[in-house]
Write an enzyme that holds these catalytic residues in place. Sequence first.
Site, mmCIF file in Angstrom:
data_model
loop_
_atom_site.group_PDB
_atom_site.id
_atom_site.type_symbol
_atom_site.label_atom_id
_atom_site.label_comp_id
_atom_site.label_asym_id
_atom_site.label_seq_id
_atom_site.Cartn_x
_atom_site.Cartn_y
_atom_site.Cartn_z
ATOM 1 C CE LYS A 177 -1.828 2.818 2.839
ATOM 2 N NZ LYS A 177 -1.713 4.045 2.001
ATOM 3 N N GLY A 230 7.423 5.325 7.534
ATOM 4 C CA GLY A 230 6.597 6.523 7.640
ATOM 5 C C GLY A 230 6.912 7.282 8.901
ATOM 6 C CD GLU A 233 4.531 12.047 15.032
ATOM 7 O OE1 GLU A 233 4.944 11.565 13.960
ATOM 8 O OE2 GLU A 233 5.140 12.948 15.650
ATOM 9 N N GLY A 235 3.545 5.125 13.090
ATOM 10 C CA GLY A 235 4.099 3.843 13.529
ATOM 11 C C GLY A 235 3.594 3.468 14.920
ATOM 12 C CB CYS A 286 13.984 9.012 6.660
ATOM 13 S SG CYS A 286 15.023 7.977 5.619
HETATM 14 P P1 NAD Z 1 2.902 8.731 7.163
HETATM 15 O O1 NAD Z 1 3.239 7.999 8.420
HETATM 16 O O2 NAD Z 1 1.922 9.829 7.248
HETATM 17 O O3 NAD Z 1 2.337 7.719 6.057
HETATM 18 C C1 NAD Z 1 3.071 6.599 5.648
HETATM 19 C C2 NAD Z 1 2.127 5.520 5.141
HETATM 20 O O4 NAD Z 1 1.315 5.070 6.234
HETATM 21 C C3 NAD Z 1 1.168 5.977 4.055
HETATM 22 O O5 NAD Z 1 1.026 4.942 3.105
HETATM 23 C C4 NAD Z 1 -0.133 6.185 4.811
HETATM 24 O O6 NAD Z 1 -1.280 6.045 4.018
HETATM 25 C C5 NAD Z 1 -0.053 5.077 5.838
HETATM 26 N N1 NAD Z 1 -0.866 5.286 7.054
HETATM 27 C C6 NAD Z 1 -1.180 6.451 7.644
HETATM 28 N N2 NAD Z 1 -1.960 6.222 8.737
HETATM 29 C C7 NAD Z 1 -2.121 4.882 8.824
HETATM 30 C C8 NAD Z 1 -2.820 4.024 9.734
HETATM 31 N N3 NAD Z 1 -3.498 4.500 10.766
HETATM 32 N N4 NAD Z 1 -2.760 2.700 9.518
HETATM 33 C C9 NAD Z 1 -2.064 2.190 8.479
HETATM 34 N N5 NAD Z 1 -1.413 2.947 7.577
HETATM 35 C C10 NAD Z 1 -1.427 4.280 7.755
HETATM 36 O O7 NAD Z 1 4.293 9.213 6.570
HETATM 37 P P2 NAD Z 1 4.552 10.170 5.335
HETATM 38 O O8 NAD Z 1 4.201 11.556 5.732
HETATM 39 O O9 NAD Z 1 3.951 9.558 4.126
HETATM 40 O O10 NAD Z 1 6.148 10.026 5.193
HETATM 41 C C11 NAD Z 1 7.069 10.832 5.849
HETATM 42 C C12 NAD Z 1 7.718 10.087 7.002
HETATM 43 O O11 NAD Z 1 8.357 8.893 6.535
HETATM 44 C C13 NAD Z 1 8.830 10.895 7.661
HETATM 45 O O12 NAD Z 1 8.706 10.819 9.051
HETATM 46 C C14 NAD Z 1 10.101 10.188 7.214
HETATM 47 O O13 NAD Z 1 11.210 10.351 8.071
HETATM 48 C C15 NAD Z 1 9.639 8.770 7.139
HETATM 49 N N6 NAD Z 1 10.541 7.964 6.301
HETATM 50 C C16 NAD Z 1 11.398 7.082 6.924
HETATM 51 C C17 NAD Z 1 12.304 6.333 6.172
HETATM 52 C C18 NAD Z 1 13.254 5.354 6.844
HETATM 53 O O14 NAD Z 1 13.894 4.586 6.138
HETATM 54 N N7 NAD Z 1 13.363 5.364 8.157
HETATM 55 C C19 NAD Z 1 12.309 6.455 4.783
HETATM 56 C C20 NAD Z 1 11.426 7.351 4.182
HETATM 57 C C21 NAD Z 1 10.542 8.101 4.964
#
Ligand code: NAD
Length: 490
Positions: A177, A230, A233, A235, A286
Amino acid sequence: MASWPNQLFIDNKWIDGASGKTWSVVNPATGETLANVALAEAADVDRAVTAARRAFDEGEWRRMDPLHRGRLLYKFAERIRASLDDLAMTDTLNIGKPIRDTRGWDAPVSADLFETYAGLPDKIHGKCYSSFADNMTMQVREPMGVIAAITPWNYPLTNAAIKLAPILATGNTVVLKPSEVSPLTALMLGQMALEVGFPPGVINVIHGTGAEAGAALIKHPGVDKITFTGRYETGAQMLEAAKSGMKGVLMELGGKTPTLVFPDAPLENVVNAVVTGVFINLGQVCVAGSRLLVHESQHDELLERIIAKAKGLRQGDPTDPNTQLGCLATPLHCQSVVKRVEQGKKEGAKCVLSGPALKSEADCFFAPTIFDQVTPNMTLAREEVFGPVLSVLTYRNEDEAVRMANDCDFGLMANIWSADGTRALRLARQLKAGKIAINGGGGFRGSSPVYGFKRSGFGTELGYEEAANEYCHTKVILYSMSTEKSPWPE
Ligand code: NAD
């Protein structure tokens, strides 16, 4: 640019969502709608997980000769390579990332990832414990099952590849997803998987919101493991939902990377690396080097050179090959960056570089911004901005630099710049982060593992041996060679 797939990819078929709803995928640089893509809800998630479950439990995939599985991954890499221009342009249009970056890095690296992991399937080994004369204990690894992979919008194609390559190499099936903001390249991967001949149900790509499709996916009883990239929060919220199912979870979350610069480091290289580290992809990375820790003796010169370099960056149309900085991915995200900047000013940090931002229909352009006199207690030193904002902190000695670097809830990466290799290694051992780059570190390697400390997550992304650990169940088989009958209940 040709049109994009705009349905859900389930069981090697393109289908509309059960609700018939669609979502407009928008170009943030212009505000134009690129595609109206079917939106998955719980019923579609169930369909995708059922297909992946069937492919895993009853299909040929996990029983296939591992060399054949590897060959399919290699074919997939080659198929992606044949469309690098289209894939790169799609992510550029979808999230405003300059074409020089998506074509120069995201797309080729994504193809390389599948090639790297094409070599893994026949190298997943177990162990044999043979110290007992009458018993042979074997430890074996087997694919885990159905993996739910949930990805963010900042590297749409590469994040999908980072998840898919090791998941598939280890013999699992997957429901991917992507972020609702940027689903197009993930859907293109679905089409390419069909073309190269992955069996039905092995790769499924569903587009949907986190609240609907994401939430339904992590709760689905047919899913064996969740791998998430992601925000912290999101996670944390997911862990709550996943715990009742006792599912395995891999969390790749946010970061607040410190860059520790020592006065003996080559200054021109440092300036380039700091500017690249925090401004590439407008800081939506990230591991963005958003905290610069500079020695008091070098502060003025280094800051002056960084400001001069940042002022020279060319921001504009992301599709123009000369553009170095595009725009932020959504208006909502842009507002959150503005908020952080305003908060930084209120807390007393000194803004030494800012705007003006380019004007556009969607209001997503944001110019490189630098704050000096940031202290460790300020929000700018603690929270991820995920935008082009550099915070400069000044230290007096090595111990203070390490203390400042570690004084943060995130621990994804840290950079050290010093000509003194012994000092760099000594500090690398003291820093609380999953990845330490010394003097630039030498770039991304798809076969190296990625770890997170603290709020940056847990589990291991990528890595050969580590991928096998992450995506395989390990079991022991106890084989008795004894010819004696059991002494009990005699
Ligand atoms: P996000 O957490 O808002 O969303 C990420 C994904 O989670 C999306 O597909 C979203 O639809 C899904 N999601 C949101 N709420 C959910 C829920 N309740 N249940 C299941 N799925 C849900 O993150 P974002 O704004 O898309 O991305 C930015 C973040 O990603 C930043 O914090 C960044 O640091 C992090 N990131 C980390 C890495 C790493 O390797 N550590 C790599 C890239 C991005």
